[in-house]
Design a protein around this motif. Structure first.
Motif, PDB file in Angstrom:
ATOM      1  N   PRO A  80       0.816  -1.225   0.000  1.00  0.00           N
ATOM      2  CA  PRO A  80       0.000   0.000   0.000  1.00  0.00           C
ATOM      3  C   PRO A  80       0.848   1.273   0.000  1.00  0.00           C
ATOM      4  O   PRO A  80       0.476   2.273  -0.615  1.00  0.00           O
ATOM      5  N   VAL A  81       1.989   1.228   0.656  1.00  0.00           N
ATOM      6  CA  VAL A  81       2.895   2.382   0.679  1.00  0.00           C
ATOM      7  C   VAL A  81       3.434   2.633  -0.723  1.00  0.00           C
ATOM      8  O   VAL A  81       3.448   3.772  -1.209  1.00  0.00           O
ATOM      9  N   LEU A  82       3.876   1.566  -1.394  1.00  0.00           N
ATOM     10  CA  LEU A  82       4.395   1.696  -2.755  1.00  0.00           C
ATOM     11  C   LEU A  82       3.313   2.181  -3.713  1.00  0.00           C
ATOM     12  O   LEU A  82       3.574   3.015  -4.582  1.00  0.00           O
ATOM     13  N   ASP A  83       2.091   1.664  -3.550  1.00  0.00           N
ATOM     14  CA  ASP A  83       0.980   2.120  -4.393  1.00  0.00           C
ATOM     15  C   ASP A  83       0.724   3.616  -4.206  1.00  0.00           C
ATOM     16  O   ASP A  83       0.531   4.342  -5.174  1.00  0.00           O
ATOM     17  N   ALA A  84       0.734   4.058  -2.950  1.00  0.00           N
ATOM     18  CA  ALA A  84       0.507   5.484  -2.671  1.00  0.00           C
ATOM     19  C   ALA A  84       1.635   6.336  -3.258  1.00  0.00           C
ATOM     20  O   ALA A  84       1.381   7.388  -3.855  1.00  0.00           O
ATOM     21  N   LEU A  85       2.872   5.886  -3.120  1.00  0.00           N
ATOM     22  CA  LEU A  85       4.002   6.625  -3.693  1.00  0.00           C
ATOM     23  C   LEU A  85       3.903   6.679  -5.211  1.00  0.00           C
ATOM     24  O   LEU A  85       4.177   7.716  -5.831  1.00  0.00           O
ATOM     25  N   CYS A  86       3.499   5.582  -5.821  1.00  0.00           N
ATOM     26  CA  CYS A  86       3.358   5.531  -7.275  1.00  0.00           C
ATOM     27  C   CYS A  86       2.266   6.497  -7.752  1.00  0.00           C
ATOM     28  O   CYS A  86       2.456   7.240  -8.719  1.00  0.00           O
ATOM     29  N   THR A  87       1.136   6.485  -7.065  1.00  0.00           N
ATOM     30  CA  THR A  87       0.042   7.385  -7.413  1.00  0.00           C
ATOM     31  C   THR A  87       0.482   8.841  -7.291  1.00  0.00           C
ATOM     32  O   THR A  87       0.253   9.656  -8.180  1.00  0.00           O
ATOM     33  N   TRP A  88       1.135   9.173  -6.192  1.00  0.00           N
ATOM     34  CA  TRP A  88       1.599  10.539  -5.994  1.00  0.00           C
ATOM     35  C   TRP A  88       2.622  10.909  -7.060  1.00  0.00           C
ATOM     36  O   TRP A  88       2.589  12.001  -7.617  1.00  0.00           O
ATOM     37  N   GLY A  89       3.537   9.994  -7.362  1.00  0.00           N
ATOM     38  CA  GLY A  89       4.560  10.252  -8.371  1.00  0.00           C
ATOM     39  C   GLY A  89       3.966  10.519  -9.746  1.00  0.00           C
ATOM     40  O   GLY A  89       4.422  11.414 -10.472  1.00  0.00           O
ATOM     41  N   ARG A  90       2.944   9.759 -10.117  1.00  0.00           N
ATOM     42  CA  ARG A  90       2.277   9.983 -11.409  1.00  0.00           C
ATOM     43  C   ARG A  90       1.657  11.378 -11.465  1.00  0.00           C
ATOM     44  O   ARG A  90       1.764  12.075 -12.470  1.00  0.00           O
ATOM     45  N   GLU A  91       0.999  11.772 -10.392  1.00  0.00           N
ATOM     46  CA  GLU A  91       0.379  13.101 -10.340  1.00  0.00           C
ATOM     47  C   GLU A  91       1.438  14.202 -10.388  1.00  0.00           C
ATOM     48  O   GLU A  91       1.257  15.221 -11.038  1.00  0.00           O
ATOM     49  N   HIS A  92       2.530  13.965  -9.711  1.00  0.00           N
ATOM     50  CA  HIS A  92       3.609  14.950  -9.707  1.00  0.00           C
ATOM     51  C   HIS A  92       4.217  15.096 -11.107  1.00  0.00           C
ATOM     52  O   HIS A  92       4.509  16.213 -11.547  1.00  0.00           O
ATOM     53  N   LEU A  93       4.386  13.968 -11.805  1.00  0.00           N
ATOM     54  CA  LEU A  93       4.907  14.029 -13.176  1.00  0.00           C
ATOM     55  C   LEU A  93       3.964  14.813 -14.086  1.00  0.00           C
ATOM     56  O   LEU A  93       4.415  15.624 -14.911  1.00  0.00           O
ATOM     57  N   LYS A  94       2.659  14.582 -13.942  1.00  0.00           N
ATOM     58  CA  LYS A  94       1.678  15.327 -14.738  1.00  0.00           C
ATOM     59  C   LYS A  94       1.782  16.819 -14.435  1.00  0.00           C
ATOM     60  O   LYS A  94       1.730  17.643 -15.343  1.00  0.00           O
TER      61      LYS A  94
END
Length: 111
Positions: A92-106
């Protein structure tokens, strides 16, 4: 003043990051979510990582109880790594980091 890696910070976020920090640890964990992999398979799946860095991260995560190292008897020596049940609690931590990272890239691409 920053906390050295040898000191234990009372901050839970610092503790979490001390286990998964490192340029390649997230990528290694992500690859191992599909199942156990031999060291060479991991190396080939992450072409930019050096063998030395891969082995260092594998050793650190094994020491933290996140990964297990399995060694088969015989020649050539066969070693593979898998995520421990404890390590799976990081999903769940990795999923949250991935989601945040995608939004940050956008966000970065939009500016």
């Amino acid at each position: 003043m920053g906390v050295s890696k040898k000191e234990i910070s009372p901050c839970p976020i610092d503790v979490t990051l001390s286990v998964i920090d490192g340029r390649w640890k997230g990528t290694i964990l992500w690859r191992l979510l599909d199942g156990p992999m031999r060291t060479n398979e991991l190396r080939k799946s992450i072409p930019e990582i050096t063998e030395r860095m891969l082995l260092r991260h594998l050793r650190e995560m094994t020491g933290a109880g996140i990964l297990e190292r399995h060694q088969e008897q015989g020649l050539p020596l066969k070693v593979h790594y898998s995520i421990t049940p404890y390590g799976l609690t990081l999903v769940p931590v990795l999923d949250a980091l991935c989601t945040w990272g995608r939004e940050h890239l956008k966000r970065d691409l939009a500016t």
